[in-house]
Design an enzyme around this catalytic site. Structure first.
Site, PDB file in Angstrom:
ATOM      1  N   HIS A 106      -0.586   5.029  -2.762  1.00 35.61           N
ATOM      2  CA  HIS A 106       0.659   5.738  -2.414  1.00 35.61           C
ATOM      3  C   HIS A 106       0.374   6.880  -1.443  1.00 35.61           C
ATOM      4  O   HIS A 106       1.080   7.890  -1.438  1.00 35.61           O
ATOM      5  CB  HIS A 106       1.380   6.244  -3.673  1.00 35.61           C
ATOM      6  CG  HIS A 106       1.971   5.125  -4.475  1.00 35.61           C
ATOM      7  ND1 HIS A 106       3.294   4.770  -4.405  1.00 35.61           N
ATOM      8  CD2 HIS A 106       1.397   4.245  -5.338  1.00 35.61           C
ATOM      9  CE1 HIS A 106       3.525   3.733  -5.210  1.00 35.61           C
ATOM     10  NE2 HIS A 106       2.376   3.395  -5.792  1.00 35.61           N
ATOM     11  N   ASP A 125      -0.942  -2.766   3.469  1.00 33.74           N
ATOM     12  CA  ASP A 125      -1.253  -4.165   3.157  1.00 33.74           C
ATOM     13  C   ASP A 125      -1.267  -5.012   4.424  1.00 33.74           C
ATOM     14  O   ASP A 125      -2.151  -5.854   4.620  1.00 33.74           O
ATOM     15  CB  ASP A 125      -0.206  -4.729   2.176  1.00 33.74           C
ATOM     16  CG  ASP A 125       0.008  -3.792   0.997  1.00 33.74           C
ATOM     17  OD1 ASP A 125      -0.894  -2.993   0.712  1.00 33.74           O
ATOM     18  OD2 ASP A 125       1.088  -3.860   0.379  1.00 33.74           O
TER      19      ASP A 125
HETATM   20  C1  GLA Z   1       2.104  -1.277  -2.067  1.00 34.56           C
HETATM   21  C2  GLA Z   1       2.655  -0.943  -0.684  1.00 34.56           C
HETATM   22  C3  GLA Z   1       1.617  -0.201   0.128  1.00 34.56           C
HETATM   23  C4  GLA Z   1       1.064   1.001  -0.636  1.00 34.56           C
HETATM   24  C5  GLA Z   1       0.642   0.587  -2.047  1.00 34.56           C
HETATM   25  C6  GLA Z   1       0.228   1.754  -2.906  1.00 34.56           C
HETATM   26  O1  GLA Z   1       1.064  -2.190  -1.942  1.00 34.56           O
HETATM   27  O2  GLA Z   1       3.038  -2.108   0.015  1.00 34.56           O
HETATM   28  O3  GLA Z   1       2.182   0.196   1.352  1.00 34.56           O
HETATM   29  O4  GLA Z   1       1.973   2.056  -0.662  1.00 34.56           O
HETATM   30  O5  GLA Z   1       1.660  -0.110  -2.717  1.00 34.56           O
HETATM   31  O6  GLA Z   1      -0.923   2.350  -2.418  1.00 34.56           O
END
Ligand code: GLA
Length: 391
Positions: A41, A181
């Protein structure tokens, strides 16, 4: 003990494509799931993250069509999509096909001449496990389109692909992802983690030396399903934005620990404290990896998990049990990973102890009467790409 292997089922996918569409695919594209090693996050707070790409990936077989129609099917999931590009976009198809159709729409919006196409998906990335099956799908579909146009996933086209994948998720599916991601799904390289800095959108490779150091990254999917479209992720994100506004910084990356400790409202203080300390833990982890300082790595993992459990409140009893049991059985360090509220944990384990650690987690889950977890070994792999099948 259940270990999910990253099988390459390309041959099966090509055969299934022919069966489903009556023709041979011309391009096979792929993109990986990911496991984040530190920095949860933090991406949407202009912070740092340290993910690796999994060997488990989503593969897409594709062939252009002359009539402008678009079909999307999956070997794992029901309910495909059949329509035209005009049917893809915000409010476009629901469910899993929204990720695929959303990328086609976003690429077209960015000026890419997306043709009509038939597309079939096969994935070994577990869904709802916090391992970014959605980014893997988006990036594999985007890579497939680039493949049809003979454009390698490099340079500005790599950036274009990431932007389209993020836009699909935010604008079509309605999940306010932070972008980690999709970036790692495209830019990852084998044997490395990727240090991404969201303050200036730069990234660099961090060697992990897992083999030389006799270490394995063991991921445990708790089978507690996690979904970004559920409210928890958006609520955390709004809390962070509110904290940044009160602290008069553009994003929490710019806030000091002292300023954060002065926030009046307890919940916002805890949320912001997680973010600023977690960004520091990414730096500490990178330094610990360079120096092979296992104690520092273990400490960063323990602090990170506690911060996500207590300050950010995104853990759950299954994740706490997986982390606790792994460390109890000798893992160097462990933490929950990904968006949280379910999903997976990741543990740094001596390679000769992987089975023991996985079994200890299984026993703990059985004792607590949780559903049996599933493990996978996260051998760091490369990012999205495509190959032509007809030349
Ligand atoms: C999900 C979101 C990412 C990131 C993570 C937490 O995977 O898609 O952008 O915020 O949660 O780190």
């Amino acid at each position: 003990m259940r270990i999910l292997e990253p099988e390459d089922r390309s041959g099966l996918l090509v055969g299934a494509f022919e069966h489903l569409t009556g023709a041979r695919p011309t391009v096979l594209a792929h993109a990986p799931g990911r496991v984040n090693l530190m920095g949860e996050h933090t991406d949407y707070n202009a912070g740092l993250v340290l993910p690796v790409a999994l060997p488990h990936r989503t593969r897409v077989a594709v062939r252009a069509r002359e009539d402008g129609r678009v079909t999307v099917q999956s070997l794992q999931r029901d309910g495909g999509f059949a329509g035209t590009l005009a049917d893809c976009g915000p409010g476009g198809p629901d469910g899993w096909t929204g990720y695929a159709a959303g990328v086609l729409w976003a690429l077209a919006r960015a000026g890419v001449p997306v043709p009509g196409l038939d597309l079939v998906v096969d994935s070994t990335v577990p869904v709802g496990a916090g391992l970014s099956s959605s980014a893997a799908l988006e990036c594999a579909v985007g890579a497939a389109v680039l493949g049809l146009l003979d454009r390698p996933v490099r340079g500005t086209d790599a950036d274009l692909l990431i932007e389209a994948a993020v836009a699909a998720e935010r604008e079509v599916v309605g999940a306010p992802t932070g972008g980690m991601d999709q970036s790692v799904a495209v830019h990852a390289s084998a044997g490395h983690a990727l240090l991404i800095d969201f303050a200036d959108d730069t990234h660099r490779r961090v060697p992990l030396h897992l083999q030389e150091r006799g270490l394995t990254l063991l991921v445990t999917d708790t089978r507690v399903s996690h979904a970004l479209v559920d409210g928890g992720y958006g609520e955390r994100r709004r809390d962070c934005e509110e904290a940044a506004r009160l602290l008069r910084v553009p994003a929490l990356r710019g806030a000091t620990r002292t300023a954060v400790d002065g926030l009046q409202e307890e919940r916002l203080r805890r949320r912001a404290r997680h973010v600023v300390t977690e960004i520091d833990r990414v730096r500490e982890s990178v330094a610990a990896l360079a120096a092979d300082d296992r104690q520092a790595l273990a400490r960063a993992n323990a602090d990170s998990h506690a911060s996500m459990r207590d300050d950010f409140e995104i853990s759950c009893p299954e994740l706490d049990a997986a982390v606790d049991a792994a460390v109890g059985a000798g893992a160097l360090g462990a933490r929950m990973t990904g968006g949280g509220l379910g999903g997976s944990s990741v543990a740094w384990v001596r390679t000769d102890r992987v089975a023991e650690v996985a079994q200890a987690v299984d026993r703990r889950f059985e004792r607590e009467e949780f559903a049996a977890p599933q493990h996978l070994v996260a051998t760091p792999y490369g990012g999205a790409g495509w190959v032509r099948l007809d030349g």
